[in-house]
Design a protein around this motif. Structure first.
Motif, PDB file in Angstrom:
ATOM      1  N   THR A  46       0.842  -1.208   0.000  1.00 27.66           N
ATOM      2  CA  THR A  46       0.000   0.000   0.000  1.00 27.66           C
ATOM      3  C   THR A  46       0.876   1.257   0.000  1.00 27.66           C
ATOM      4  O   THR A  46       0.565   2.227  -0.682  1.00 27.66           O
ATOM      5  CB  THR A  46      -0.970  -0.007   1.201  1.00 27.66           C
ATOM      6  OG1 THR A  46      -0.254  -0.411   2.375  1.00 27.66           O
ATOM      7  CG2 THR A  46      -2.113  -0.945   0.967  1.00 27.66           C
ATOM      8  N   GLY A  47       2.001   1.229   0.721  1.00 30.15           N
ATOM      9  CA  GLY A  47       2.906   2.386   0.731  1.00 30.15           C
ATOM     10  C   GLY A  47       3.444   2.671  -0.670  1.00 30.15           C
ATOM     11  O   GLY A  47       3.458   3.819  -1.125  1.00 30.15           O
ATOM     12  N   LEU A  97       0.793   4.246  -2.812  1.00 30.32           N
ATOM     13  CA  LEU A  97       0.569   5.664  -2.467  1.00 30.32           C
ATOM     14  C   LEU A  97       1.715   6.534  -2.983  1.00 30.32           C
ATOM     15  O   LEU A  97       1.494   7.640  -3.479  1.00 30.32           O
ATOM     16  CB  LEU A  97       0.413   5.822  -0.948  1.00 30.32           C
ATOM     17  CG  LEU A  97      -0.816   5.122  -0.357  1.00 30.32           C
ATOM     18  CD1 LEU A  97      -0.756   5.121   1.171  1.00 30.32           C
ATOM     19  CD2 LEU A  97      -2.101   5.802  -0.831  1.00 30.32           C
ATOM     20  N   ARG A  98       2.949   5.997  -2.877  1.00 29.07           N
ATOM     21  CA  ARG A  98       4.092   6.789  -3.391  1.00 29.07           C
ATOM     22  C   ARG A  98       4.015   6.923  -4.918  1.00 29.07           C
ATOM     23  O   ARG A  98       4.380   7.958  -5.470  1.00 29.07           O
ATOM     24  CB  ARG A  98       5.421   6.160  -2.942  1.00 29.07           C
ATOM     25  CG  ARG A  98       5.762   6.510  -1.480  1.00 29.07           C
ATOM     26  CD  ARG A  98       7.100   5.948  -1.055  1.00 29.07           C
ATOM     27  NE  ARG A  98       7.069   4.500  -0.908  1.00 29.07           N
ATOM     28  CZ  ARG A  98       6.635   3.852   0.186  1.00 29.07           C
ATOM     29  NH1 ARG A  98       6.239   4.530   1.246  1.00 29.07           N
ATOM     30  NH2 ARG A  98       6.624   2.544   0.237  1.00 29.07           N
ATOM     31  N   MET A 148       1.206  10.971   4.492  1.00 28.40           N
ATOM     32  CA  MET A 148       2.406  10.128   4.586  1.00 28.40           C
ATOM     33  C   MET A 148       3.574  10.895   5.203  1.00 28.40           C
ATOM     34  O   MET A 148       4.263  10.379   6.080  1.00 28.40           O
ATOM     35  CB  MET A 148       2.816   9.618   3.198  1.00 28.40           C
ATOM     36  CG  MET A 148       1.958   8.479   2.720  1.00 28.40           C
ATOM     37  SD  MET A 148       2.682   7.681   1.283  1.00 28.40           S
ATOM     38  CE  MET A 148       2.446   8.887   0.028  1.00 28.40           C
ATOM     39  N   GLU A 185       0.928  10.121   9.407  1.00 29.91           N
ATOM     40  CA  GLU A 185      -0.463   9.770   9.708  1.00 29.91           C
ATOM     41  C   GLU A 185      -0.933   8.626   8.810  1.00 29.91           C
ATOM     42  O   GLU A 185      -0.357   8.418   7.739  1.00 29.91           O
ATOM     43  CB  GLU A 185      -1.392  10.980   9.476  1.00 29.91           C
ATOM     44  CG  GLU A 185      -1.089  12.181  10.337  1.00 29.91           C
ATOM     45  CD  GLU A 185      -1.269  11.912  11.823  1.00 29.91           C
ATOM     46  OE1 GLU A 185      -2.139  11.105  12.187  1.00 29.91           O
ATOM     47  OE2 GLU A 185      -0.522  12.509  12.622  1.00 29.91           O
ATOM     48  N   LEU A 186      -1.980   7.938   9.227  1.00 26.45           N
ATOM     49  CA  LEU A 186      -2.567   6.899   8.373  1.00 26.45           C
ATOM     50  C   LEU A 186      -3.621   7.521   7.469  1.00 26.45           C
ATOM     51  O   LEU A 186      -4.308   8.467   7.863  1.00 26.45           O
ATOM     52  CB  LEU A 186      -3.232   5.817   9.232  1.00 26.45           C
ATOM     53  CG  LEU A 186      -2.324   4.968  10.118  1.00 26.45           C
ATOM     54  CD1 LEU A 186      -3.151   3.935  10.873  1.00 26.45           C
ATOM     55  CD2 LEU A 186      -1.242   4.284   9.295  1.00 26.45           C
ATOM     56  N   LEU A 187      -3.759   6.979   6.264  1.00 33.14           N
ATOM     57  CA  LEU A 187      -4.879   7.386   5.418  1.00 33.14           C
ATOM     58  C   LEU A 187      -6.124   6.658   5.902  1.00 33.14           C
ATOM     59  O   LEU A 187      -6.018   5.682   6.648  1.00 33.14           O
ATOM     60  CB  LEU A 187      -4.588   7.017   3.954  1.00 33.14           C
ATOM     61  CG  LEU A 187      -3.730   8.058   3.250  1.00 33.14           C
ATOM     62  CD1 LEU A 187      -2.269   7.762   3.478  1.00 33.14           C
ATOM     63  CD2 LEU A 187      -4.030   8.080   1.767  1.00 33.14           C
ATOM     64  N   ILE A 239      -7.869   3.338   1.655  1.00 34.97           N
ATOM     65  CA  ILE A 239      -6.897   2.247   1.525  1.00 34.97           C
ATOM     66  C   ILE A 239      -7.565   0.982   1.010  1.00 34.97           C
ATOM     67  O   ILE A 239      -7.074   0.328   0.077  1.00 34.97           O
ATOM     68  CB  ILE A 239      -6.226   1.964   2.901  1.00 34.97           C
ATOM     69  CG1 ILE A 239      -5.344   3.147   3.319  1.00 34.97           C
ATOM     70  CG2 ILE A 239      -5.428   0.664   2.875  1.00 34.97           C
ATOM     71  CD1 ILE A 239      -4.079   3.334   2.523  1.00 34.97           C
ATOM     72  N   GLY A 288       2.215  -3.810   4.380  1.00 36.11           N
ATOM     73  CA  GLY A 288       1.783  -2.494   4.885  1.00 36.11           C
ATOM     74  C   GLY A 288       0.290  -2.413   5.133  1.00 36.11           C
ATOM     75  O   GLY A 288      -0.232  -1.353   5.475  1.00 36.11           O
ATOM     76  N   ARG A 332      -3.535  -2.220   8.580  1.00 37.79           N
ATOM     77  CA  ARG A 332      -2.907  -1.495   9.685  1.00 37.79           C
ATOM     78  C   ARG A 332      -3.902  -1.193  10.791  1.00 37.79           C
ATOM     79  O   ARG A 332      -3.516  -0.638  11.821  1.00 37.79           O
ATOM     80  CB  ARG A 332      -2.322  -0.186   9.170  1.00 37.79           C
ATOM     81  CG  ARG A 332      -0.827  -0.266   8.797  1.00 37.79           C
ATOM     82  CD  ARG A 332      -0.457   1.014   8.087  1.00 37.79           C
ATOM     83  NE  ARG A 332       0.896   1.437   8.193  1.00 37.79           N
ATOM     84  CZ  ARG A 332       1.812   1.318   7.215  1.00 37.79           C
ATOM     85  NH1 ARG A 332       1.533   0.670   6.122  1.00 37.79           N
ATOM     86  NH2 ARG A 332       3.008   1.823   7.376  1.00 37.79           N
ATOM     87  N   GLN A 368      -9.525  -2.438   8.723  1.00 40.22           N
ATOM     88  CA  GLN A 368      -8.939  -2.882   7.444  1.00 40.22           C
ATOM     89  C   GLN A 368      -8.895  -4.406   7.384  1.00 40.22           C
ATOM     90  O   GLN A 368      -9.159  -5.007   6.340  1.00 40.22           O
ATOM     91  CB  GLN A 368      -7.528  -2.315   7.261  1.00 40.22           C
ATOM     92  CG  GLN A 368      -7.503  -0.808   7.019  1.00 40.22           C
ATOM     93  CD  GLN A 368      -6.099  -0.265   6.792  1.00 40.22           C
ATOM     94  OE1 GLN A 368      -5.154  -1.003   6.530  1.00 40.22           O
ATOM     95  NE2 GLN A 368      -5.962   1.054   6.889  1.00 40.22           N
ATOM     96  N   ARG A 372      13.480   8.800   2.875  1.00 39.48           N
ATOM     97  CA  ARG A 372      12.052   9.043   2.716  1.00 39.48           C
ATOM     98  C   ARG A 372      11.643  10.206   3.615  1.00 39.48           C
ATOM     99  O   ARG A 372      12.165  10.340   4.710  1.00 39.48           O
ATOM    100  CB  ARG A 372      11.275   7.777   3.132  1.00 39.48           C
ATOM    101  CG  ARG A 372      10.901   6.912   1.970  1.00 39.48           C
ATOM    102  CD  ARG A 372      10.350   5.580   2.378  1.00 39.48           C
ATOM    103  NE  ARG A 372       9.235   5.618   3.314  1.00 39.48           N
ATOM    104  CZ  ARG A 372       8.489   4.537   3.619  1.00 39.48           C
ATOM    105  NH1 ARG A 372       8.751   3.371   3.048  1.00 39.48           N
ATOM    106  NH2 ARG A 372       7.510   4.624   4.488  1.00 39.48           N
TER     107      ARG A 372
HETATM  108  P1  AMP Z   1       4.790   2.140   4.281  1.00 38.26           P
HETATM  109  O1  AMP Z   1       5.562   2.275   3.002  1.00 38.26           O
HETATM  110  O2  AMP Z   1       4.038   0.853   4.413  1.00 38.26           O
HETATM  111  O3  AMP Z   1       5.642   2.449   5.497  1.00 38.26           O
HETATM  112  O4  AMP Z   1       3.656   3.289   4.246  1.00 38.26           O
HETATM  113  C1  AMP Z   1       3.985   4.658   4.146  1.00 38.26           C
HETATM  114  C2  AMP Z   1       2.796   5.521   4.575  1.00 38.26           C
HETATM  115  O5  AMP Z   1       1.679   5.296   3.704  1.00 38.26           O
HETATM  116  C3  AMP Z   1       2.246   5.238   5.979  1.00 38.26           C
HETATM  117  O6  AMP Z   1       2.973   5.895   6.989  1.00 38.26           O
HETATM  118  C4  AMP Z   1       0.816   5.793   5.841  1.00 38.26           C
HETATM  119  O7  AMP Z   1       0.816   7.213   5.828  1.00 38.26           O
HETATM  120  C5  AMP Z   1       0.443   5.340   4.431  1.00 38.26           C
HETATM  121  N1  AMP Z   1      -0.128   3.968   4.451  1.00 38.26           N
HETATM  122  C6  AMP Z   1       0.413   2.847   3.876  1.00 38.26           C
HETATM  123  N2  AMP Z   1      -0.352   1.770   4.099  1.00 38.26           N
HETATM  124  C7  AMP Z   1      -1.414   2.200   4.824  1.00 38.26           C
HETATM  125  C8  AMP Z   1      -2.543   1.545   5.392  1.00 38.26           C
HETATM  126  N3  AMP Z   1      -2.755   0.227   5.252  1.00 38.26           N
HETATM  127  N4  AMP Z   1      -3.445   2.314   6.084  1.00 38.26           N
HETATM  128  C9  AMP Z   1      -3.265   3.643   6.237  1.00 38.26           C
HETATM  129  N5  AMP Z   1      -2.208   4.320   5.746  1.00 38.26           N
HETATM  130  C10 AMP Z   1      -1.283   3.619   5.038  1.00 38.26           C
END
Ligand code: AMP
Length: 202
Positions: free
Chosen positions: A14-15, A18-19, A36, A40-42, A47, A69, A72, A76, A141
């Motif tokens: 998921t990260g 989003l990137r 991000m 914070e979480l989305l 998601i 990822g 979380r 979910q 990052r």
């Molecule tokens: P990661 O690469 O998995 O560390 O994710 C980077 C960022 O993306 C996290 O700190 C959140 O802001 C967002 N993110 C990724 N996965 C999730 C998820 N399952 N739920 C909510 N936010 C997410």
């Protein structure tokens, strides 16, 4: 990533998704970036909509997936279970690392902006912070800064850690020692997956 190469199964992160949205410059990507960067979480809805779309794609349907990822939050996890029904997850893996070490690893982590390959200040790429795999720029990052890391760990304790019991109660959890070099941790994860497979066959 390396686990998905080992099993030749799509890596659904998921990260990373989003990137990629952030890189595309879309409105959604810009909003995701804000959350991000501050750690914070989305929202669960955003998601899980994204995950539902990805899990319906043909490569995932044909080969299965390694989800990274996500989930979380308990919500979910519930939505994921409903998406997969009547099938269930084979296994979730909790990689156990002491908090102080997580802090050190994240603060020292450096990532290729193009292919996502991971490095660290102690194991940099061979040439001038250019990725060994694709030649892309290797950077820190934005959410690997001290403030954002602290916030992510706080949210992990509050929202994500309860999932350990949630999956344990469903007999879908393997705990793996995450201390040591990446190769050693990968070997332990593979061993725990194979143990589970073999037990299923007996
Ligand atoms: P990661 O690469 O998995 O560390 O994710 C980077 C960022 O993306 C996290 O700190 C959140 O802001 C967002 N993110 C990724 N996965 C999730 C998820 N399952 N739920 C909510 N936010 C997410």
């Amino acid at each position: 990533m390396r686990l998905s190469h080992h099993y030749v199964v799509p890596h659904v992160s998921t990260g990373d998704m989003l990137r990629a949205a952030e890189k595309s410059g879309s409105d959604f990507g810009m909003k995701a970036k804000e959350s991000m960067d501050s750690g914070e979480l989305l929202s669960d809805e955003i998601i899980m909509e994204m995950v539902a779309e990805r899990l319906a794609e043909s490569d995932v349907v044909a080969r299965g997936f390694i989800l990274d990822g996500c989930p979380r939050t308990t919500h979910q996890a519930e939505v994921l279970a409903a998406l997969l029904a009547p099938q269930t997850l084979d296994l979730t893996v909790d990689i156990e690392v002491p908090t102080a070490q997580v802090m050190r690893r994240l603060a020292g982590r450096r990532v290729c902006v193009d292919c996502g390959a991971n490095y660290s200040v102690s194991t940099p790429p061979k040439v001038n912070w250019l990725c060994d795999v694709c030649g892309g720029e290797v950077k820190q990052r934005k959410d690997d800064t001290e403030d954002a890391i602290r916030r992510r760990l706080e949210l992990y304790e509050r929202q994500t850690a309860p999932l350990i019991e949630w999956y344990e109660g469903r007999n879908q959890l393997a705990r793996v020692n995450g201390i040591g070099p990446p190769d050693a941790v990968l070997r332990r994860i593979i061993r725990s997956i194979e143990d589970r497979r073999n037990r299923g066959r007996r």
